[in-house]
Design a protein around this motif. Structure first.
Motif, PDB file in Angstrom:
ATOM      1  N   LEU A  40       0.861  -1.176   0.000  1.00  0.00           N
ATOM      2  CA  LEU A  40       0.000   0.000   0.000  1.00  0.00           C
ATOM      3  C   LEU A  40       0.895   1.222   0.000  1.00  0.00           C
ATOM      4  O   LEU A  40       1.788   1.346   0.849  1.00  0.00           O
ATOM      5  N   HIS A  41       0.659   2.109  -0.973  1.00  0.00           N
ATOM      6  CA  HIS A  41       1.462   3.330  -1.060  1.00  0.00           C
ATOM      7  C   HIS A  41       0.523   4.502  -1.340  1.00  0.00           C
ATOM      8  O   HIS A  41      -0.172   4.504  -2.350  1.00  0.00           O
ATOM      9  N   GLU A  42       0.500   5.434  -0.422  1.00  0.00           N
ATOM     10  CA  GLU A  42      -0.332   6.625  -0.584  1.00  0.00           C
ATOM     11  C   GLU A  42       0.559   7.858  -0.537  1.00  0.00           C
ATOM     12  O   GLU A  42       1.519   7.917   0.234  1.00  0.00           O
ATOM     13  N   THR A  50       3.429  11.000   2.827  1.00  0.00           N
ATOM     14  CA  THR A  50       3.444   9.706   2.124  1.00  0.00           C
ATOM     15  C   THR A  50       3.246   8.605   3.154  1.00  0.00           C
ATOM     16  O   THR A  50       3.645   8.741   4.319  1.00  0.00           O
ATOM     17  N   TYR A  51       2.606   7.559   2.704  1.00  0.00           N
ATOM     18  CA  TYR A  51       2.380   6.401   3.570  1.00  0.00           C
ATOM     19  C   TYR A  51       2.673   5.152   2.752  1.00  0.00           C
ATOM     20  O   TYR A  51       2.156   4.989   1.640  1.00  0.00           O
TER      21      TYR A  51
END
Length: 167
Positions: A40-42, A50-51
């Motif tokens: 998961l990349h946000e 960023t996450y």
């Protein structure tokens, strides 16, 4: 990546027969690995945040001295594999006949081995189509020494060439 391992040791002794057996192997291995396809990349450009998160799975590998390996992901079941090679002898270890035993007490020679021994004694250890080395070399063409291409052959001896240079 975290890993846990479990080893097994087996020791058996028979003091009457003066025999012992000892074995040790790595039985179980449990490791944590990143799970493929589970990320998961946000990214929030306005907030400049960023996450990123990577999924993990626990891989279980079990080995045994009977050449069986079980592998799989914990909670999803294990797949069993029969290993293609053997680290042990495929036949029982040879035990010689008792030295002082009479012929009646010994085991019989297997049929295939008896037939092979009979064939060897009938041939007398000789090849039926045997030829002497001299006969074989007569059939071969004569050996001609090979010179290197581009190399000059000496036609004059050393002393003759020195006289030609002086004279």
């Amino acid at each position: 990546m975290a890993t846990s391992e479990l080893s097994c040791q087996v020791l058996e002794e028979d003091r009457e027969r003066q025999e012992a057996f000892w074995a040790e192997w790595e039985d179980l291995s449990l490791s944590t690995r990143p799970e493929e396809g589970c990320t998961l990349h946000e990214e929030d450009v306005l907030q400049r945040e960023t996450y990123h998160r990577q999924g993990q799975c626990q891989v279980l590998v079990q080995q045994s001295p009977w050449l069986v390996m079980r592998m799989g992901i914990l909670g999803r079941g294990l797949q069993e594999y029969q290993l293609p090679y053997q680290r042990v002898l495929p036949l029982p270890i040879f035990m010689p006949a008792k030295v002082g035993a009479a012929k009646e007490e010994r085991e019989e020679t297997p049929v295939q081995l008896r037939e092979l021994l009979a064939l060897e004694t009938a041939l007398g250890g000789q090849c039926l189509d045997r030829q002497d080395v001299a006969e074989i070399t007569k059939q071969l063409p004569p050996v001609v020494p090979v010179s290197k291409p581009g190399a000059l052959r000496r036609t004059l001896s050393r002393s003759m060439s020195q006289e030609a240079q002086r004279g």
